[in-house]
Write a protein that holds these residues in place. Structure first.
Motif, PDB file in Angstrom:
ATOM      1  N   SER A  32       0.842  -1.210   0.000  1.00 23.31           N
ATOM      2  CA  SER A  32       0.000   0.000   0.000  1.00 23.31           C
ATOM      3  C   SER A  32       0.870   1.249   0.000  1.00 23.31           C
ATOM      4  O   SER A  32       0.565   2.230  -0.684  1.00 23.31           O
ATOM      5  N   VAL A  33       1.960   1.212   0.778  1.00 22.87           N
ATOM      6  CA  VAL A  33       2.863   2.366   0.795  1.00 22.87           C
ATOM      7  C   VAL A  33       3.388   2.625  -0.610  1.00 22.87           C
ATOM      8  O   VAL A  33       3.401   3.772  -1.084  1.00 22.87           O
ATOM      9  N   ALA A  34       3.778   1.553  -1.316  1.00 26.57           N
ATOM     10  CA  ALA A  34       4.307   1.731  -2.672  1.00 26.57           C
ATOM     11  C   ALA A  34       3.262   2.398  -3.569  1.00 26.57           C
ATOM     12  O   ALA A  34       3.574   3.341  -4.301  1.00 26.57           O
ATOM     13  N   ILE A  35       2.004   1.941  -3.489  1.00 23.97           N
ATOM     14  CA  ILE A  35       0.964   2.518  -4.350  1.00 23.97           C
ATOM     15  C   ILE A  35       0.707   3.980  -3.979  1.00 23.97           C
ATOM     16  O   ILE A  35       0.625   4.854  -4.844  1.00 23.97           O
ATOM     17  N   VAL A  36       0.616   4.254  -2.665  1.00 17.99           N
ATOM     18  CA  VAL A  36       0.283   5.620  -2.235  1.00 17.99           C
ATOM     19  C   VAL A  36       1.421   6.587  -2.578  1.00 17.99           C
ATOM     20  O   VAL A  36       1.171   7.715  -3.022  1.00 17.99           O
ATOM     21  N   VAL A  37       2.675   6.139  -2.407  1.00 20.02           N
ATOM     22  CA  VAL A  37       3.793   7.033  -2.742  1.00 20.02           C
ATOM     23  C   VAL A  37       3.830   7.281  -4.247  1.00 20.02           C
ATOM     24  O   VAL A  37       4.094   8.402  -4.701  1.00 20.02           O
ATOM     25  N   ALA A  38       3.530   6.240  -5.046  1.00 23.53           N
ATOM     26  CA  ALA A  38       3.474   6.417  -6.497  1.00 23.53           C
ATOM     27  C   ALA A  38       2.424   7.470  -6.852  1.00 23.53           C
ATOM     28  O   ALA A  38       2.654   8.341  -7.691  1.00 23.53           O
ATOM     29  N   LEU A  39       1.274   7.409  -6.187  1.00 24.10           N
ATOM     30  CA  LEU A  39       0.204   8.391  -6.398  1.00 24.10           C
ATOM     31  C   LEU A  39       0.673   9.784  -5.980  1.00 24.10           C
ATOM     32  O   LEU A  39       0.428  10.778  -6.659  1.00 24.10           O
ATOM     33  N   TYR A  40       1.407   9.823  -4.846  1.00 24.55           N
ATOM     34  CA  TYR A  40       1.892  11.097  -4.314  1.00 24.55           C
ATOM     35  C   TYR A  40       2.817  11.800  -5.302  1.00 24.55           C
ATOM     36  O   TYR A  40       2.803  13.032  -5.402  1.00 24.55           O
ATOM     37  N   VAL A  41       3.649  11.021  -6.020  1.00 22.84           N
ATOM     38  CA  VAL A  41       4.613  11.640  -6.941  1.00 22.84           C
ATOM     39  C   VAL A  41       3.899  12.607  -7.873  1.00 22.84           C
ATOM     40  O   VAL A  41       4.384  13.711  -8.128  1.00 22.84           O
ATOM     41  N   PHE A  42       2.717  12.239  -8.350  1.00 18.94           N
ATOM     42  CA  PHE A  42       1.992  13.177  -9.196  1.00 18.94           C
ATOM     43  C   PHE A  42       1.126  14.139  -8.383  1.00 18.94           C
ATOM     44  O   PHE A  42       1.276  15.352  -8.478  1.00 18.94           O
ATOM     45  N   VAL A  43       0.245  13.596  -7.557  1.00 19.57           N
ATOM     46  CA  VAL A  43      -0.746  14.444  -6.883  1.00 19.57           C
ATOM     47  C   VAL A  43      -0.067  15.427  -5.925  1.00 19.57           C
ATOM     48  O   VAL A  43      -0.377  16.618  -5.903  1.00 19.57           O
ATOM     49  N   GLY A  44       0.887  14.921  -5.124  1.00 21.23           N
ATOM     50  CA  GLY A  44       1.528  15.766  -4.131  1.00 21.23           C
ATOM     51  C   GLY A  44       2.344  16.876  -4.767  1.00 21.23           C
ATOM     52  O   GLY A  44       2.278  18.031  -4.342  1.00 21.23           O
ATOM     53  N   ASN A  45       3.100  16.540  -5.799  1.00 18.84           N
ATOM     54  CA  ASN A  45       3.989  17.537  -6.385  1.00 18.84           C
ATOM     55  C   ASN A  45       3.267  18.511  -7.296  1.00 18.84           C
ATOM     56  O   ASN A  45       3.663  19.669  -7.403  1.00 18.84           O
ATOM     57  N   SER A  46       2.199  18.046  -7.981  1.00 18.61           N
ATOM     58  CA  SER A  46       1.548  18.937  -8.943  1.00 18.61           C
ATOM     59  C   SER A  46       0.355  19.656  -8.334  1.00 18.61           C
ATOM     60  O   SER A  46      -0.050  20.695  -8.830  1.00 18.61           O
ATOM     61  N   GLY A  47      -0.226  19.103  -7.261  1.00 19.75           N
ATOM     62  CA  GLY A  47      -1.419  19.708  -6.698  1.00 19.75           C
ATOM     63  C   GLY A  47      -2.673  19.404  -7.497  1.00 19.75           C
ATOM     64  O   GLY A  47      -3.745  19.893  -7.180  1.00 19.75           O
ATOM     65  N   VAL A  48      -2.569  18.591  -8.556  1.00 20.56           N
ATOM     66  CA  VAL A  48      -3.731  18.192  -9.347  1.00 20.56           C
ATOM     67  C   VAL A  48      -4.155  16.806  -8.869  1.00 20.56           C
ATOM     68  O   VAL A  48      -3.322  15.919  -8.769  1.00 20.56           O
ATOM     69  N   VAL A  49      -5.442  16.629  -8.556  1.00 16.33           N
ATOM     70  CA  VAL A  49      -5.874  15.315  -8.082  1.00 16.33           C
ATOM     71  C   VAL A  49      -6.056  14.385  -9.263  1.00 16.33           C
ATOM     72  O   VAL A  49      -6.623  14.768 -10.273  1.00 16.33           O
ATOM     73  N   SER A  50      -5.572  13.178  -9.122  1.00 16.81           N
ATOM     74  CA  SER A  50      -5.814  12.165 -10.142  1.00 16.81           C
ATOM     75  C   SER A  50      -6.647  11.055  -9.534  1.00 16.81           C
ATOM     76  O   SER A  50      -6.262  10.465  -8.534  1.00 16.81           O
ATOM     77  N   PHE A  51      -7.800  10.797 -10.156  1.00 21.91           N
ATOM     78  CA  PHE A  51      -8.623   9.671  -9.710  1.00 21.91           C
ATOM     79  C   PHE A  51      -8.349   8.459 -10.579  1.00 21.91           C
ATOM     80  O   PHE A  51      -9.034   7.465 -10.483  1.00 21.91           O
ATOM     81  N   GLY A  52      -7.338   8.591 -11.463  1.00 17.06           N
ATOM     82  CA  GLY A  52      -7.123   7.534 -12.436  1.00 17.06           C
ATOM     83  C   GLY A  52      -5.892   6.696 -12.196  1.00 17.06           C
ATOM     84  O   GLY A  52      -5.555   5.843 -13.000  1.00 17.06           O
ATOM     85  N   HIS A  53      -5.198   6.940 -11.068  1.00 18.69           N
ATOM     86  CA  HIS A  53      -3.925   6.252 -10.911  1.00 18.69           C
ATOM     87  C   HIS A  53      -4.040   4.757 -10.771  1.00 18.69           C
ATOM     88  O   HIS A  53      -3.103   4.033 -11.101  1.00 18.69           O
ATOM     89  N   VAL A  54      -5.198   4.310 -10.275  1.00 19.35           N
ATOM     90  CA  VAL A  54      -5.347   2.865 -10.131  1.00 19.35           C
ATOM     91  C   VAL A  54      -5.378   2.197 -11.513  1.00 19.35           C
ATOM     92  O   VAL A  54      -5.079   1.007 -11.628  1.00 19.35           O
TER      93      VAL A  54
END
Lengths: 350, 310
Positions: free
Chosen positions: A43-65
């Motif tokens: 889960s940490v791996a998935i959430v950090v992967a999501l963070y790389v985009f969402v956290g750094n860009s500030g744009v929410v992605s609902f499509g990462h899964v």
């Protein structure tokens, strides 16, 4: 001084993950419960992967899964033994049906498939921002889910993929999660990461300073997609089975909530959020099973069935309502009790 | 000639069904759009209001329809108010992302409560079974519920237009949607306006909860209304979430598109996009295209593009 702060920002999450791995391997917890530690690390791996985009860009992605899903199916379909493929995935393209890969190559493949898919999707989509971007990325998830669930030439379709080798042991889960964290850290410290974070804080000023926001978002999206695909590979090798509904709405919601619960703006937040929610999940599961001594003593019986589902959702709702900035308030990990150094570093690290 | 006549009849029927689905989705779009207007909050948990209403109907099957429907309305309204007081109000100053993910969490919480309380299998909601019957108009045999959906959709939209256009509270709602700070300075009670919007959205959710079991599936499970909510949310953004009219049109269009495509696509095919199992893909691809061409909304008036704050 800043170097100390940066070492802490990477060291904190890494040490925490290694600690989780070591704790899981110590055996003082029931060996049957090792799976909970491995699940938390994936889960940490998935959430950090999501963070790389969402956290750094500030744009929410609902499509990462979607990227997790294509990575998981790529790694899963390509590692089941060739002689079992006609029974498990009868409709497969003959090229896919006639070959199989080892464990590590399948993870590389998963990362490559996730990254390329994200890059292709990102080229048009990264022009959007705000709600439109959120809905468009969600639409990507809808298309991915629909095609993976029906097209039997590339996977099992509506059936469940089984007999995938369960190679994500504790060592691999820990190494994988640490690897994703290190890549995420290196990215956010790089020129690209800083440009993207600048555009998150003030798009107009960033553009005025010559930053191509579209391009920076695209790099982050592709990298994040590759890491998601890799995490998907770990995910499929964790359970040995995969159904298209395993990588759809619930995982999307859980991982996004983990990220926001931890604090969307920092790597530390992503790691803490994923671990905190996973820990609560495991705790309530064990308490329902009557395996937690003090809960049994307190209630006189195991926790009532269903409290895990309700408890985790209630915890996340509570944190989001009471602490909208997340458990870490979007700050990176810092070493405690070196006040002077910290105060000096504060100006440079944000 | 006979085949042509047959085709025309089929087509008219498909279009009527699509129109009915569009009306139901339009009702949901109004509910989501109203709350977004005054709160700037995309309420993902809207579907769970419908789920709660449908459960209320399913649990009161034995009583008379009037009592059953009253219980449904009361349940949905109480839940709406609880959401507003316990979640939306504390979140009012949070970022849009946090608000959206928080409503995700609430939706998940309510689904899990339903799962634990009522089980995964689901219960049947039987309301006004007479509406499932057919009425014959010339060559066509139309389900009553199709006509009722279209009628209720039209009436609700007209009533809402009156509420927003002709009453003081409607004027205040529109003012708060355009500029909440100035509206508050001019003496508009924000809490009152928001409560009214949440309640009106709740009434619409209750109406949808009464129509949906007849029009679609009567089997009420914990994820009841979830797929519809997702499609409507997408539709609302595609139409243009900043205005109630464009948001509603967006929801209606999604319902119409889903209804029409499912009627016209063949039932099977081995490649993507060749059959109705790929309906969702087709709809979502259209959504992506529309968003790329008109990110501010399909029906929104064009405006100067500036760097958006995200």
């Amino acid at each position: 001084v800043t170097r100390v702060a940066h070492c802490a920002a990477l060291g904190g999450p890494v040490v925490l993950l290694v600690l989780v791995g070591v704790l899981g391997s110590m055996g003082f917890v029931d060996p049957g419960r090792e799976i909970e530690f491995r699940t938390a690390l994936v889960s940490v791996a998935i959430v950090v992967a999501l963070y790389v985009f969402v956290g750094n860009s500030g744009v929410v992605s609902f499509g990462h899964v979607s990227f997790v899903a294509v990575g998981a199916f790529a790694a899963g379909v390509m590692t089941i033994p060739v002689d079992l493929k006609p029974t498990i995935t009868p409709g497969l393209f003959s090229l896919l049906a006639r070959h199989s890969l080892g464990n590590i190559p399948s993870l590389v493949l998963a990362a490559a498939v996730g990254g390329v898919f994200a890059l292709l999707v990102g080229i048009p989509l990264m022009r959007l921002s705000g709600l439109a971007a959120g809905i468009a990325t969600f639409a990507v998830l809808g298309v991915t889910h629909n095609i993976l669930g029906n097209w039997e030439k590339i996977g099992p379709g509506a059936l469940t993929l089984t007999t995938v080798p369960e190679t994500t042991d504790l060592l691999q889960a820990t190494t994988g999660a640490v690897a994703v964290v290190v890549v995420a850290f290196l990215y956010q410290r790089s020129r690209f990461g800083r440009k993207l974070r600048a555009s998150r804080e003030d798009p107009a000023a960033a553009r005025a300073a010559g930053i191509d926001i579209h391009r920076q978002r695209l790099w982050a999206f592709a990298l994040s997609g590759a890491l998601s695909g890799f995490a998907g590979g770990l995910f499929v090798h964790l359970n040995g089975t995969l159904h298209v509904s395993d990588v759809y709405l619930e995982l999307t919601f859980l991982t996004l909530a983990m990220l926001v619960v931890g604090g969307v703006g920092s790597l530390w937040g992503a790691v803490v959020g994923a671990l905190a929610v996973s820990a609560l999940d495991s705790f309530l599961l064990d308490a329902e099973g009557g395996d937690v001594g003090f809960v049994n003593d307190l209630l006189g019986k195991p926790l009532w069935g269903g409290s895990r589902l309700v408890g985790v959702a209630a915890f996340m709702s509570l944190v989001l309502v009471l602490l909208p900035a997340g458990l870490t308030r979007g700050r990176e990990f810092r070493l405690p009790r070196i006040g002077r150094l910290r105060r000096a570093a504060e100006g440079s690290v944000t | 000639m006979t085949t042509l006549a047959f085709d025309t009849r089929e087509n008219v029927q498909t279009l009527l069904d699509a129109l009915a689905l569009g009306s139901i989705y339009g009702l949901m779009a109004i509910g989501i759009g109203l709350v977004f207007g005054v709160l700037r909050l995309v309420n993902f948990a809207y579907g769970q209001l419908i789920m709660a209403g449908a459960y209320a109907l399913a649990l009161t099957n034995d009583h008379s329809p009037v009592i059953s429907m009253a219980v449904c309305l009361a349940t949905v309204l109480v839940l709406s108010l609880a959401m507003e007081l316990l979640a939306f109000r504390p979140l009012r100053s949070a970022s849009p992302t946090t608000m959206l993910v928080a409503t995700f969490a609430i939706s998940y919480l309510l689904q899990n409560i339903a799962l634990v309380k009522f089980g995964a299998i689901g219960k049947f909601a039987v309301v006004l079974p007479g509406l499932s019957g057919f009425v014959t108009v010339g060559d066509l045999s139309i389900r009553w519920i199709t006509l009722v959906s279209i009628g209720v959709g039209g009436c609700a939209f007209a009533a809402l237009a009156l509420l927003l256009g002709k009453t003081t509270i409607g004027l205040q709602m529109r003012a708060s949607a355009i500029d909440p700070a100035t509206a508050r300075l001019l003496g508009i009670d924000a809490n009152r306006v928001i409560t009214v919007a949440v309640l009106v959205a709740g009434v619409l959710a209750a109406i949808v909860a009464m129509i949906l079991p007849i029009a679609e599936s009567p089997l009420v499970a914990p994820d009841y209304g979830l797929r519809e909510t997702i499609i409507v949310l997408v539709g609302v953004v595609v139409g243009g979430i900043d205005r109630l009219l464009t948001a509603t049109l967006g929801g209606f269009t999604m319902g119409f598109a889903v209804g029409a495509l499912s009627g016209f696509l063949p039932a099977s095919g081995s490649w993507p996009f060749t059959s109705s199992v790929y309906l969702d893909s087709a709809v979502y691809m259209l959504v992506i295209l529309v968003l790329l061409v008109r990110p501010e909304g399909l029906f929104a008036p064009a405006r100067e593009s500036a760097v958006e704050r995200v």
